[in-house]
Design an enzyme around this catalytic site. Structure first.
Site, mmCIF file in Angstrom:
data_model
loop_
_atom_site.group_PDB
_atom_site.id
_atom_site.type_symbol
_atom_site.label_atom_id
_atom_site.label_comp_id
_atom_site.label_asym_id
_atom_site.label_seq_id
_atom_site.Cartn_x
_atom_site.Cartn_y
_atom_site.Cartn_z
ATOM 1 N N GLU A 189 2.076 -11.526 -2.420
ATOM 2 C CA GLU A 189 1.879 -11.337 -0.978
ATOM 3 C C GLU A 189 1.134 -12.549 -0.449
ATOM 4 O O GLU A 189 0.009 -12.826 -0.886
ATOM 5 C CB GLU A 189 1.069 -10.066 -0.668
ATOM 6 C CG GLU A 189 1.857 -8.782 -0.865
ATOM 7 C CD GLU A 189 1.107 -7.547 -0.410
ATOM 8 O OE1 GLU A 189 0.350 -7.631 0.585
ATOM 9 O OE2 GLU A 189 1.279 -6.497 -1.054
ATOM 10 N N ASN A 200 0.828 -1.204 0.000
ATOM 11 C CA ASN A 200 0.000 0.000 0.000
ATOM 12 C C ASN A 200 0.869 1.263 0.000
ATOM 13 O O ASN A 200 0.472 2.287 -0.548
ATOM 14 C CB ASN A 200 -0.917 0.012 1.224
ATOM 15 C CG ASN A 200 -1.921 -1.131 1.200
ATOM 16 O OD1 ASN A 200 -2.127 -1.766 0.178
ATOM 17 N ND2 ASN A 200 -2.559 -1.394 2.334
ATOM 18 N N GLU A 224 -2.651 -3.587 -5.440
ATOM 19 C CA GLU A 224 -4.015 -3.718 -4.867
ATOM 20 C C GLU A 224 -4.930 -2.543 -5.224
ATOM 21 O O GLU A 224 -5.590 -1.972 -4.350
ATOM 22 C CB GLU A 224 -3.935 -3.876 -3.341
ATOM 23 C CG GLU A 224 -3.318 -5.186 -2.916
ATOM 24 C CD GLU A 224 -3.451 -5.498 -1.412
ATOM 25 O OE1 GLU A 224 -3.920 -4.647 -0.643
ATOM 26 O OE2 GLU A 224 -3.083 -6.629 -1.027
HETATM 27 O O1 AHR Z 1 1.684 -6.603 3.680
HETATM 28 C C1 AHR Z 1 0.839 -5.665 4.279
HETATM 29 C C2 AHR Z 1 -0.147 -5.038 3.308
HETATM 30 O O2 AHR Z 1 -1.079 -6.006 2.901
HETATM 31 C C3 AHR Z 1 0.399 -4.508 2.010
HETATM 32 O O3 AHR Z 1 0.884 -3.213 2.123
HETATM 33 C C4 AHR Z 1 -0.787 -4.531 1.112
HETATM 34 O O4 AHR Z 1 -0.446 -4.666 -0.240
HETATM 35 C C5 AHR Z 1 -1.636 -5.675 1.646
HETATM 36 O O5 AHR Z 1 -2.949 -5.327 1.803
#
Ligand code: AHR
Length: 504
Positions: free
Chosen positions: A293, A73, A174
């Site tokens: 992720e 994010n 995202e």
């Molecule tokens: O890894 C933590 C957060 O999780 C990241 O910043 C985001 O991409 C996801 O929602």
């Protein structure tokens, strides 16, 4: 009473080569991942660049091959220019993603220096939230162009003569999520991703590009988002991203232990979606998946970004992982290997402190969390070809995912050394499992390590850093082509076989 299960390991039945990029990790400017995680000038173990050598050593031991940076994010509101050039001239900024103060002491060139020392491939994310095609191109020129242009010469003036030559780029992060700075509809994002990809491929047709998929499989547009984005970008991108975090907080341990099966369902759903778009476009190209992720995250304990006070390097989501969490992380790695034919990149989120296998204290020690161990052993021993493994076993009913097999497994065969390695989880909370293996001829057992504990809530800490470690397991006993071993309830296991020597 023990349950029983059987499986056959046959090097003739291959899924594909182990993809080294499956052992990726993630360094985001979030909480203490960067500051007092990988970077802490003044720490007794920091090197001349301010990089913590204890964390570098643990990163190498973990076997990480690739690291995604700088978010997450964070990237969707980030100006990369703030993080380059003389450190004393860099501006302090507000990071809106995590309501944190960003001092910019660590930026692109520091990350690249860290990646070189850690021996990992860098994977960069572009800001397609608050920024667009022009800024993406400028960053790529600064990063990858040798010299003789304004931005490549700027990099050289910053003391980095040779281009970083980053091959893998994420087109944002995202952007389907309303929490994301610059959140977009699939149509808006698809158009921007396509325009950015077209420009980047004109700059260098050999770059590999990742389009953003859904933030998680619970998003209302899951599947539809990927289809629309890929229709706009199909011939210009190489990967579509997937993100998944598994949350143990609600106490439904059977569902939590079945997370690996859910991850497989998600992988197969997005593979099918991508192939459907390919069929509609009459394309022979196959899009690969970037699971950039994934992890266990006690997400429901996090009260949300808006609740945070403006702070510098706050202690954010520093989850402490127990034995069950480590077994689940092991089973997620098994899932990634089982899908090595379609998943080309995977990054455990994150590397240090923030939902991480490595924990540190400012000015103090660094240690391995329980989840460090299945990652390190899988990264070290998964070599050669991934084999198709189909256990015959009991099923366990789960509230969240329906019936899930009690035994979750994959195996690899190294054609060079002849080593055969089984990675297997017993998800059953109530019973050990007597596992019988049918193997090729001419093997000898090398080792069975098991990660489990009588106390599944045991954790590692700064004071007791090795409370949870893998220990020798009960097996394997080998007779001809049959081997047997016992798997404890809620256990992650690695079982290694090597070819008999001529004397044997
Ligand atoms: O890894 C933590 C957060 O999780 C990241 O910043 C985001 O991409 C996801 O929602």
């Amino acid at each position: 009473m023990a349950t029983t299960a059987r499986l056959t390991l046959d090097p003739a039945f291959r899924i594909g080569p182990v993809e080294p990029r499956l052992f990726g990790s993630f360094v985001e400017h979030m909480g203490r991942c960067v500051y007092t995680g990988v970077f802490e000038p003044g720490h007794p173990l920091a090197d001349a660049d301010g990089l913590r050598t204890d964390v570098l050593e643990l990163t190498r031991e973990l076997g990480v091959t690739l690291v995604r940076y700088p978010g997450g994010n964070f990237v969707s509101n980030y100006r990369w220019e703030d993080g380059v050039g003389p450190a004393e001239e860099r501006p302090a900024r507000l990071d809106l993603a995590w309501r944190s103060l960003e001092g910019n002491g660590f930026g692109l060139n520091e990350f690249m220096a860290w990646a070189a020392k850690a021996g990992v491939e860098p994977m960069m994310a572009l800001n397609l939230g608050t920024r667009g095609v022009a800024e993406a191109l400028e960053l790529v020129e600064y990063t990858n162009y040798p010299g003789g242009t304004r931005l490549s010469d700027l990099r050289r003036s910053h003391g980095v003569d040779k281009p970083h030559d980053v091959r893998l780029w994420c087109l944002g992060n995202e952007l389907d999520g309303p929490w994301q700075m610059g959140h977009k509809t699939a149509a808006e994002y698809g158009r921007l991703a396509a325009e950015t990809a077209r420009a980047l491929k004109r700059f260098d047709g050999g770059l590999s590009l990742v389009a953003c998929g859904s933030s998680n499989s619970g998003m209302p547009t899951f599947g539809a988002w990927e289809a629309e984005v890929l229709e706009a970008t199909y011939e210009m991108v190489d990967y579509i991203s997937l993100h998944a975090y598994y949350d143990p907080s609600d106490g439904d341990a059977d569902s939590f232990l079945a997370s690996g099966a859910d991850m497989e369902h998600m992988i197969r759903s997005i593979t099918a979606t991508a192939d459907h778009v390919g069929a509609k476009l009459r394309s022979k190209k196959r899009i690969r998946l970037s699971f950039d992720e994934w992890n266990v995250w006690y997400q429901s304990r996090f009260s949300g970004e808006s609740s945070l006070d403006w702070e510098e390097r706050p202690r954010l989501i520093e989850d402490t992982y127990d034995v069950t969490d480590a077994v689940v992380v092991g089973s997620l790695l098994i899932t990634l290997l089982r899908n090595t034919d379609r998943v080309g990149v995977a990054c455990q989120a994150q590397l240090a402190n923030v939902i991480a296998p490595i924990r540190t204290e400012p000015g103090g020690p660094a240690w391995r969390q329980s989840i460090f161990h299945p990652f390190a052993l899988t990264a070290r021993h998964a070599r050669g070809q991934v084999l198709r493994v189909e256990p015959e076993c009991e099923v366990i009913p789960t509230a969240r995912y329906g019936e899930a097999p009690a035994i979750w497994a994959t195996a690899t065969h190294d054609e060079v050394t002849g080593e055969l390695v089984l990675f297997v989880v017993n998800r059953d909370r109530n019973a050990p499992c007597a596992l019988e293996l049918t193997l090729p001829e001419g093997l000898r057992p090398v080792e069975h390590l098991e990660l489990t504990d009588d106390d599944l809530s045991a954790v590692n800490s700064a004071d007791v850093p090795d409370r949870v470690v893998p220990r020798p397991g009960d097996g394997p006993r080998l007779e001809g082509r049959r081997a047997s071993l016992n798997l404890s309830p809620v256990s992650w296991n690695i079982v290694r076989f090597a070819p008999l020597s001529p004397q044997e």
